[in-house]
Design an enzyme around this catalytic site. Structure first.
Site, mmCIF file in Angstrom:
data_model
loop_
_atom_site.group_PDB
_atom_site.id
_atom_site.type_symbol
_atom_site.label_atom_id
_atom_site.label_comp_id
_atom_site.label_asym_id
_atom_site.label_seq_id
_atom_site.Cartn_x
_atom_site.Cartn_y
_atom_site.Cartn_z
ATOM 1 N N ARG A 1 -8.205 3.096 13.496
ATOM 2 C CA ARG A 1 -7.281 4.195 13.788
ATOM 3 C C ARG A 1 -6.695 4.128 15.180
ATOM 4 O O ARG A 1 -5.540 4.536 15.397
ATOM 5 C CB ARG A 1 -8.006 5.535 13.624
ATOM 6 C CG ARG A 1 -8.570 5.777 12.239
ATOM 7 C CD ARG A 1 -7.497 5.746 11.184
ATOM 8 N NE ARG A 1 -8.043 5.945 9.843
ATOM 9 C CZ ARG A 1 -7.337 5.773 8.733
ATOM 10 N NH1 ARG A 1 -6.070 5.365 8.783
ATOM 11 N NH2 ARG A 1 -7.892 5.976 7.559
ATOM 12 N N ASP B 1 -9.235 0.090 2.044
ATOM 13 C CA ASP B 1 -8.235 -0.346 3.024
ATOM 14 C C ASP B 1 -8.773 -0.016 4.419
ATOM 15 O O ASP B 1 -8.431 0.997 5.025
ATOM 16 C CB ASP B 1 -6.914 0.386 2.750
ATOM 17 C CG ASP B 1 -5.851 0.076 3.782
ATOM 18 O OD1 ASP B 1 -5.966 -0.951 4.468
ATOM 19 O OD2 ASP B 1 -4.891 0.882 3.901
ATOM 20 N N GLU C 1 -10.694 3.475 3.843
ATOM 21 C CA GLU C 1 -9.818 4.331 3.042
ATOM 22 C C GLU C 1 -10.181 4.126 1.585
ATOM 23 O O GLU C 1 -10.147 3.006 1.078
ATOM 24 C CB GLU C 1 -8.335 4.002 3.279
ATOM 25 C CG GLU C 1 -7.889 4.328 4.696
ATOM 26 C CD GLU C 1 -6.362 4.379 4.876
ATOM 27 O OE1 GLU C 1 -5.620 4.334 3.987
ATOM 28 O OE2 GLU C 1 -5.912 4.450 5.952
ATOM 29 N N ASP D 1 0.848 -1.186 0.000
ATOM 30 C CA ASP D 1 0.000 0.000 0.000
ATOM 31 C C ASP D 1 0.889 1.243 0.000
ATOM 32 O O ASP D 1 1.861 1.312 0.762
ATOM 33 C CB ASP D 1 -0.902 -0.018 1.242
ATOM 34 C CG ASP D 1 -2.089 0.922 1.100
ATOM 35 O OD1 ASP D 1 -2.414 1.318 -0.044
ATOM 36 O OD2 ASP D 1 -2.703 1.260 2.129
ATOM 37 N N GLN E 1 -4.110 1.295 15.168
ATOM 38 C CA GLN E 1 -2.998 1.775 14.340
ATOM 39 C C GLN E 1 -2.144 2.788 15.084
ATOM 40 O O GLN E 1 -0.908 2.697 15.095
ATOM 41 C CB GLN E 1 -3.581 2.401 13.056
ATOM 42 C CG GLN E 1 -2.553 2.901 12.058
ATOM 43 C CD GLN E 1 -3.210 3.605 10.850
ATOM 44 O OE1 GLN E 1 -4.433 3.596 10.690
ATOM 45 N NE2 GLN E 1 -2.399 4.218 10.019
ATOM 46 N N THR F 1 -9.070 -6.063 3.688
ATOM 47 C CA THR F 1 -8.928 -5.081 2.620
ATOM 48 C C THR F 1 -9.844 -5.554 1.503
ATOM 49 O O THR F 1 -9.734 -6.691 1.056
ATOM 50 C CB THR F 1 -7.461 -5.036 2.116
ATOM 51 O OG1 THR F 1 -6.596 -4.762 3.227
ATOM 52 C CG2 THR F 1 -7.276 -3.971 1.054
ATOM 53 N N LYS G 1 -4.543 -2.541 10.270
ATOM 54 C CA LYS G 1 -4.857 -2.622 8.843
ATOM 55 C C LYS G 1 -5.154 -4.037 8.358
ATOM 56 O O LYS G 1 -5.926 -4.220 7.422
ATOM 57 C CB LYS G 1 -3.635 -2.132 8.030
ATOM 58 C CG LYS G 1 -3.261 -0.676 8.231
ATOM 59 C CD LYS G 1 -4.106 0.210 7.363
ATOM 60 C CE LYS G 1 -3.539 1.625 7.317
ATOM 61 N NZ LYS G 1 -4.390 2.496 6.481
ATOM 62 N N HIS H 1 -4.088 13.816 1.268
ATOM 63 C CA HIS H 1 -4.308 12.893 2.380
ATOM 64 C C HIS H 1 -3.117 12.908 3.342
ATOM 65 O O HIS H 1 -3.294 13.011 4.565
ATOM 66 C CB HIS H 1 -4.545 11.469 1.862
ATOM 67 C CG HIS H 1 -4.580 10.434 2.946
ATOM 68 N ND1 HIS H 1 -5.615 10.334 3.844
ATOM 69 C CD2 HIS H 1 -3.687 9.460 3.288
ATOM 70 C CE1 HIS H 1 -5.372 9.332 4.690
ATOM 71 N NE2 HIS H 1 -4.210 8.788 4.376
ATOM 72 N N GLU I 1 -9.420 3.925 -1.969
ATOM 73 C CA GLU I 1 -8.193 3.716 -2.735
ATOM 74 C C GLU I 1 -8.494 3.091 -4.095
ATOM 75 O O GLU I 1 -9.556 2.513 -4.312
ATOM 76 C CB GLU I 1 -7.220 2.795 -1.977
ATOM 77 C CG GLU I 1 -6.838 3.314 -0.597
ATOM 78 C CD GLU I 1 -5.545 2.715 -0.039
ATOM 79 O OE1 GLU I 1 -4.708 2.237 -0.840
ATOM 80 O OE2 GLU I 1 -5.387 2.731 1.195
ATOM 81 N N GLU J 1 -10.285 11.933 8.216
ATOM 82 C CA GLU J 1 -10.217 13.299 7.718
ATOM 83 C C GLU J 1 -11.580 13.991 7.802
ATOM 84 O O GLU J 1 -11.670 15.144 8.196
ATOM 85 C CB GLU J 1 -9.720 13.294 6.259
ATOM 86 C CG GLU J 1 -8.278 12.850 6.102
ATOM 87 C CD GLU J 1 -7.932 12.468 4.672
ATOM 88 O OE1 GLU J 1 -8.160 11.283 4.310
ATOM 89 O OE2 GLU J 1 -7.466 13.324 3.916
HETATM 90 CA CA LIG Z 1 -4.076 2.810 2.953
HETATM 91 MG MG LIG Z 2 -6.473 -3.100 5.103
#
Ligand SMILES: [Ca+2]
Ligand SMILES: [Mg+2]
Ligand SMILES: [Ca+2]
Ligand SMILES: [Mg+2]
Ligand code: NI
Lengths: 430, 430
Positions: A244, A240, A206, A133, A247, A264, A260, A140, A208, A372
């Site tokens: 948080r 993804d 996320e 990734d 993480q 996914t 993470k 971002h 992506e 965000e």
């Molecule tokens: Ca990501």
């Molecule tokens: Mg993931």
């Protein structure tokens, strides 16, 4: 190009697209390759068995029937771009309203080849050997940096010099429709300053786009940036999922891990770079100029409109759009990512997946994550009249979609990616 | 247990070991499963075809011949610990100096089954779906932390609460004997404070031991720490080659990437946990106590003596030992790593690889990397009378070895891991 099948103008799967996926159906449960037109999946194994690829130089002589019978696209990917191109052209020819087409003329064959999309089951399109990734949207990276390190240190000094990336977990990449369990993990208790084991309270998506490597490279070799497009099979949507709070507690100094790797989601369809060619646009200006091994043309972005929508379990509405972004905001191109990834001799294999990183745009309505959108949960927003959100709640379905559309020779052409969707189910009890 | 074949007492492959690997030979070039005894590889496919596993409850009925004919151990791994145990017992029975053994009595069969080790070629023992590297030696984490962040901030606050890990690159894991090309990459010029593209000048090894996952787990499920040993097939030696200058420039905030993924060397042989059972010892005391999901017994370390040696290209000597460490220094056990890795629902697959992280001990002679031995290059050391080293030079061969030895019932038993070796070849010209 006109198609003998009626395709709605707002369809993702016009004759200009011809994406690839792996499907199975109740009549034939062995996973196999497919394309799509309008509201139909195209069974490529059945189409190959009808001789539609017989005149192809790579896919002729039974090669098409062999690779399209595989349960992943890896063997097809490994054949290289000439094979991907002739496959797309032969499928378009079979769908054409003009010229010779056995498919168009043979009702029985059509029954075997064209399967209503709602009747097919999708599988992961590739055996993904490695998933990497990246972090390629400047907006971002800046937004996240401001939140965690303040405005002055938002972007790390290396960010403008190389496409920052990290290794992800391949085993937990799942196809659209797979539900995602809220992860448990250690998070910091702000008062005690000690870790607590509990279900994540800051579950996020996320937005992506991911590239699949088509043809690989050998250990010790590099893929030159000028050659990188020949190695990229195509693009898909990707979510993804990110916890948080997990993480943030774990990621210093070795990067994201349990925050993470619990899941996914990728879309079933892979749209080829050839289909995306008409939608090529300038990428953001790179200042400072990157090192020579990363220097490419400037027309390496694609104008792909992207959306994130949330369907809360309590509301009987279609998914509610919370963000509109665009793949063209990516500062680093997929070509540059692939050149960077292999410049040290790291080898690539067909089916490897390269995520773009969260794609946020310059406006408050183009943010690619709830981190965000809600300012790390500090500013919950109104999703529906009686529904607010800061992070993902149990039962929420997250739906990512994307498409391109453009006037070409006075005709509007459109291609789309379908969807990457997933429902969040409650955490396992501790 | 006595063996009908003469085995030297200092052999890694006594009858107490029975490790597993994938081999091919000039007579039979299809990669297949093997074990080892003394100076011989044991062709397990040939042994299975002779009926040696016929009475096994999992491996009987032709299952042994099927899984041992595979080019990787994954199918055997997936059968679970009862199968690994009965395989080891049946091989030991076939090698026994007493009892019934067709192998012992049949000269022609011995010719087919016992292949001189120097005549076989080793392959990667498993298809590694995902490779994760941990950071489980407190001494190593502290040594590195002191160098980069000073004595006060050496260990991150999270380090004592969870086994810190990150995703590595599976495609570039190679078997012992594969040469490793020095990587090119961006590194920081200390004067200009700008990145320069060049060959790494701080190429290093990392002395590690890695666990192969045997049986996996489903996405959304966890492997309980008390159950984790049933999921671990065995251990191998590992060299996690690292380019310190590339790593240092790139690794904030998302972790190691190009500084690591140009190559990781594993030994051909996997030693099962059952073979390691007599060498189980107390692991370092964990203070503070970890969370419940990480709490296990304290006898979860293994007393495995580990060595790193360097053979410089200019010297006509055997490899020169530069470090002697021990697997028992690992603060976090493999059980804890596996429980941690899956506590969020991350799924495991047979063949997944979990690296220990660099295993450094408490003394200056037990450091597992040149980064630590040469204090980041600031204190080059004498390797031979006319040879100094700070980091790896082109042509250096790095040899990692490991063994266990112990008095049991008045008899010294010894098992070993063989070697993980690799020569560094010059970087590609820029
Ligand atoms: Ca990501
Ligand atoms: Mg993931
Ligand atoms: Ca390591
Ligand atoms: Mg490595
Ligand atoms: Ni057209």
């Amino acid at each position: 190009m006109s198609c003998f099948i009626d395709v709605l103008h707002e369809s993702d799967f016009t004759i200009h697209n011809i994406p690839f996926a792996i499907i199975s159906s109740s009549e034939s449960q062995a996973p196999r390759a497919a394309s799509a037109i309008g509201s139909y999946a195209i069974d490529l194994l059945a189409l190959a068995q009808s001789g539609a690829f017989g005149k192809c130089s790579v896919l002729g002589n039974g090669v098409a029937a062999r690779v399209f019978a595989e349960p992943t696209l890896n063997a097809f990917m490994a054949l290289g771009r000439p094979a991907w191109r002739e496959a797309r052209a032969a499928i378009q020819a079979a769908l054409s309203a003009t010229g010779t087409s056995k498919l168009r003329e043979d009702e029985e064959l059509r029954q075997k080849v064209l399967l209503p999309l709602e009747k097919v089951k999708f599988h992961l399109p590739a055996n993904i050997g490695d998933y990497t990734d990246f972090y390629a949207s400047k907006e971002h990276a800046t937004n996240v940096g401001v939140m965690f390190r303040g405005k002055e240190n938002a972007l790390m000094p290396n960010w403008v010099h190389l496409p920052v990336g990290y290794h992800g977990r391949a085993s937990s990449v799942v196809v659209s429709g797979t539900s995602i369990r809220r992860p448990n993990g250690l998070t910091l208790n702000a008062e005690t300053k000690l870790p607590e084991f509990k279900a994540s309270r800051k579950l996020d998506y996320e937005l992506e786009v991911a590239a699949y490597v088509g043809t690989g490279s050998k250990l010790g070799d590099s893929i030159a940036v000028g050659d990188a497009e020949e190695h990229i099979f195509g693009l898909s949507l990707m979510n993804d999922w990110s916890a948080r709070d997990i993480q943030q507690y774990e990621y210093v100094p070795l990067g994201p891990f349990l925050g993470k790797n619990f899941g996914t989601t990728v879309s079933p369809w892979i749209v080829t770079l050839d289909a995306l060619e008409p939608f090529r646009v300038a990428q953001p200006k790179q200042d400072p100029s990157p090192a020579a091994y990363l220097s490419a043309g400037s027309l390496d972005a694609y104008d792909v409109k992207l959306e994130v929508a949330i369907k809360p379990p309590t509301e009987n509405t279609p998914p509610i759009v919370v963000s509109r972004s665009n793949l063209k905001y990516m500062y680093w191109s997929f070509k540059q990512m692939l050149a960077h990834h292999t410049v040290n001799g790291c080898n690539m294999r067909p089916g490897d997946l390269l995520g773009s990183g969260t794609i946020s745009g310059p406006t408050p309505t183009s943010l690619g994550s709830l981190l965000e959108l809600s300012k790390n949960g500090n500013e919950p927003f109104q999703l529906a009249p009686s529904v607010t959100r800061a992070f993902i709640e149990d039962g929420d379905e997250i739906v990512i979609s994307g498409h391109c559309s453009k006037e070409v020779d006075g005709q509007r052409i459109r291609i789309g990616f379908g969807e990457a969707r997933g429902v969040v189910v409650p955490a396992k009890s501790l």
